[in-house]
Write a protein that holds these residues in place. Structure first.
Motif, PDB file in Angstrom:
ATOM      1  N   ASP A   3      64.609  39.201  36.862  1.00 19.20           N
ATOM      2  CA  ASP A   3      65.287  39.901  35.763  1.00 19.20           C
ATOM      3  C   ASP A   3      65.355  41.392  36.060  1.00 19.20           C
ATOM      4  OD1 ASP A   3      65.386  37.458  34.493  1.00 19.20           O
ATOM      5  OD2 ASP A   3      63.474  37.792  33.440  1.00 19.20           O
ATOM      6  N   PRO A   4      66.453  42.071  35.652  1.00 21.59           N
ATOM      7  CA  PRO A   4      66.527  43.528  35.818  1.00 21.59           C
ATOM      8  C   PRO A   4      65.360  44.208  35.111  1.00 21.59           C
ATOM      9  CG  PRO A   4      68.679  42.624  35.229  1.00 21.59           C
ATOM     10  CD  PRO A   4      67.692  41.511  35.066  1.00 21.59           C
ATOM     11  N   GLU A   5      64.722  45.133  35.796  1.00 18.18           N
ATOM     12  CA  GLU A   5      63.525  45.777  35.269  1.00 18.18           C
ATOM     13  C   GLU A   5      63.898  47.078  34.564  1.00 18.18           C
ATOM     14  OE1 GLU A   5      59.120  47.132  36.934  1.00 18.18           O
ATOM     15  OE2 GLU A   5      60.848  47.009  38.282  1.00 18.18           O
ATOM     16  N   VAL A   6      63.287  47.326  33.403  1.00 15.66           N
ATOM     17  CA  VAL A   6      63.551  48.549  32.648  1.00 15.66           C
ATOM     18  C   VAL A   6      62.656  49.658  33.173  1.00 15.66           C
ATOM     19  CG1 VAL A   6      64.221  47.253  30.610  1.00 15.66           C
ATOM     20  CG2 VAL A   6      61.834  47.933  30.903  1.00 15.66           C
ATOM     21  N   TYR A   7      63.084  50.891  32.951  1.00 16.91           N
ATOM     22  CA  TYR A   7      62.269  52.042  33.334  1.00 16.91           C
ATOM     23  C   TYR A   7      61.088  52.164  32.362  1.00 16.91           C
ATOM     24  CZ  TYR A   7      65.697  53.677  36.702  1.00 16.91           C
ATOM     25  OH  TYR A   7      66.522  53.794  37.792  1.00 16.91           O
TER      26      TYR A   7
ATOM     27  N   VAL B 280      57.299  57.683  35.839  1.00 15.42           N
ATOM     28  CA  VAL B 280      58.285  56.869  35.128  1.00 15.42           C
ATOM     29  C   VAL B 280      59.261  56.306  36.156  1.00 15.42           C
ATOM     30  CG1 VAL B 280      60.133  56.865  33.429  1.00 15.42           C
ATOM     31  CG2 VAL B 280      58.078  58.229  33.023  1.00 15.42           C
ATOM     32  N   GLY B 281      59.424  55.005  36.133  1.00 16.66           N
ATOM     33  CA  GLY B 281      60.333  54.349  37.068  1.00 16.66           C
ATOM     34  C   GLY B 281      60.303  52.856  36.877  1.00 16.66           C
ATOM     35  N   ARG B 282      60.485  52.141  37.969  1.00 22.99           N
ATOM     36  CA  ARG B 282      60.475  50.681  37.925  1.00 22.99           C
ATOM     37  C   ARG B 282      59.330  50.193  38.815  1.00 22.99           C
ATOM     38  NH1 ARG B 282      66.954  49.056  38.297  1.00 22.99           N
ATOM     39  NH2 ARG B 282      67.389  49.345  36.078  1.00 22.99           N
TER      40      ARG B 282
END
Length: 439
Positions: A274-278, A314-316
């Motif tokens: 699944d696409p990961e949120v920041y 902050v990132g993935r």
């Protein structure tokens, strides 16, 4: 990637051309000789002289082509044939008269005098010069040799130009065929690697499913062992064998269970597509997770972990784990047993620095130039797709960071990730594409 084909098309061998034209030239020479002889029908002495001289000329040509060609160099044979033909034809012209049919030999001879080497023009000039000189010295009308000499020169030049154009066309066709074969090979290779990548993606989904299934029974095991440990600690006094369980066995078991749960959790998070949120995360924890995931591939080396005080960023985090897993796995594969693979983190002025260093075989300058190219790999077939570092580069640059690589053949390599404190947020479409590639 593979390099484009550099093999040049083969040029036709002049001797092969002459061999191919020889039957036609022989037939044409016989036809012109017969026509010249029949011109003197009724003048039997002249006719016999013409036929005899032409028969001798043809016999000597066949003798040179079939017998002496095996013993002498090709250029020597051709010059000998030139001497035979021009001397006999000039003798026929002087003794029998310079008829128009006899002059037709001159432009016809240009076809077999032509060759793809530099001596063709020289032989042609000698042939025309001897024929014209003999004709003029014997009192022939000057316009006859002039007319047929011009026709011969134009025939030679047109034949030469036409053959040159045909040769270029042949070379172009051969080059196109080689480029098409190379492109088909590249397409087949890309198809095979895409198939392998799809297989790895399926294995990732399966691993996520297996990790999920393991997670449920591990929850029961964790709960039951923890309850047993607490109950035994509350029982006083304990039998001597049970004291060993409370003091050593159960704490070690709980520690092992904790590690298994951490590995399962890391695997589930790593394999999730699944696409990961920041989000805000601790890079040190992700570094530990990556090292746990690849621990099985580093059993032959000494894996070292050196974590500095970097704070949260902050990132993935899932993507960072993927990048580190790929680089740690590559480092382990490039390092011989007994070597060292070190993962370290430290703070920088404008972000954090993550290093993966090994004492392996290192890389050549050519490998370094193509390192992040998609489908470029130095591994044997079936051992890699050449996509891992390309995807890692996309992930790091997509979050506003960059990768530096230092390597010397035989002295290992060092991959350095420079990540910003707050990752850049690309557009939605771009971010989804990077996430899809990372999965």
């Amino acid at each position: 990637m593979r390099a484009s084909p550099s093999k040049s098309p083969q040029v036709l061998d002049p001797e092969q051309v002459l061999q191919g034209l020889h039957p036609l030239m022989l037939s044409g020479s016989l036809l012109i000789s017969a026509a010249v002889g029949l011109q003197y029908l009724g003048q039997w002495r002249v006719m016999a002289w013409v036929f005899g001289a032409n028969a001798l000329r043809i016999f000597l040509n066949v003798l040179l082509s079939k017998v002496f060609a095996r013993r002498l160099a090709p250029s020597v044979v051709e010059w000998a044939r030139l001497a035979v033909n021009v001397s006999i034809l000039a003798a026929i012209g002087v003794l029998a008269g310079w008829s128009l049919l006899l002059w037709s030999y001159v432009p016809f001879s240009m076809f077999w005098l032509y060759g793809m080497n530099g001596s063709g023009r020289g032989r042609a000039l000698v042939y025309i010069g001897v024929m014209d000189g003999a004709a003029l010295l014997s009192g022939c009308d000057p316009f006859e040799p002039l007319a047929f000499s011009l026709l011969a020169v134009l025939s030679f030049l047109m034949t030469e130009k036409r053959a040159e154009l045909l040769q270029r066309s042949l070379e172009h066709i051969i080059e196109q065929r080689e480029q098409l074969a190379w492109a088909q090979g590249e397409l087949r290779l890309l198809h095979e690697r895409a198939f392998e990548q799809e297989k790895f993606s399926s294995l990732g989904l399966m691993a996520a499913g297996v990790a999920h299934e393991i997670n449920n029974p591990m929850a029961f095991v964790t709960s039951n062992v923890n309850s047993l440990y607490k109950d035994l600690k509350q029982q006083q006094p304990l039998a001597e064998p049970l004291k060993e369980y409370v003091d050593e066995v159960l704490p070690a078991t709980l520690d092992g269970i904790k590690r298994v749960n951490a590995i399962v959790s890391d695997l589930r998070r790593f394999a999730r597509g699944d696409p990961e949120v920041y989000s805000e995360y601790d890079p040190n924890e992700e570094a530990k997770a990556a090292l746990r995931i690849v621990q099985g591939q580093l059993h032959h080396v000494r894996a070292e972990l050196e974590l500095g005080e970097v704070g949260n960023v902050v990132g993935r985090p899932q993507q960072l784990v993927q990048v580190l897993v790929n680089m740690l796995a590559n480092a382990g594969q490039a390092t011989a047993p007994g070597g060292v693979v070190r993962l370290s983190t430290r703070e920088e002025t404008d972000g954090i620095r993550v290093e993966v260093r090994d004492t392996g075989m290192g890389m050549t300058p050519e490998t370094l130039r193509n390192l992040f190219q998609p489908f470029f790999t130095t591994k044997p077939p079936g051992m890699g797709t050449g996509l891992g570092l390309a995807v890692a580069h996309s992930i790091v640059t997509g979050q506003g960071g960059h990768i530096e690589v230092e390597s010397t053949p035989g002295k290992g390599a060092c991959f350095t990730l420079h990540l910003p404190r707050v990752a850049h947020r690309p557009s939605r479409s771009t971010g989804d594409r990077v996430s899809a590639a990372a999965a």
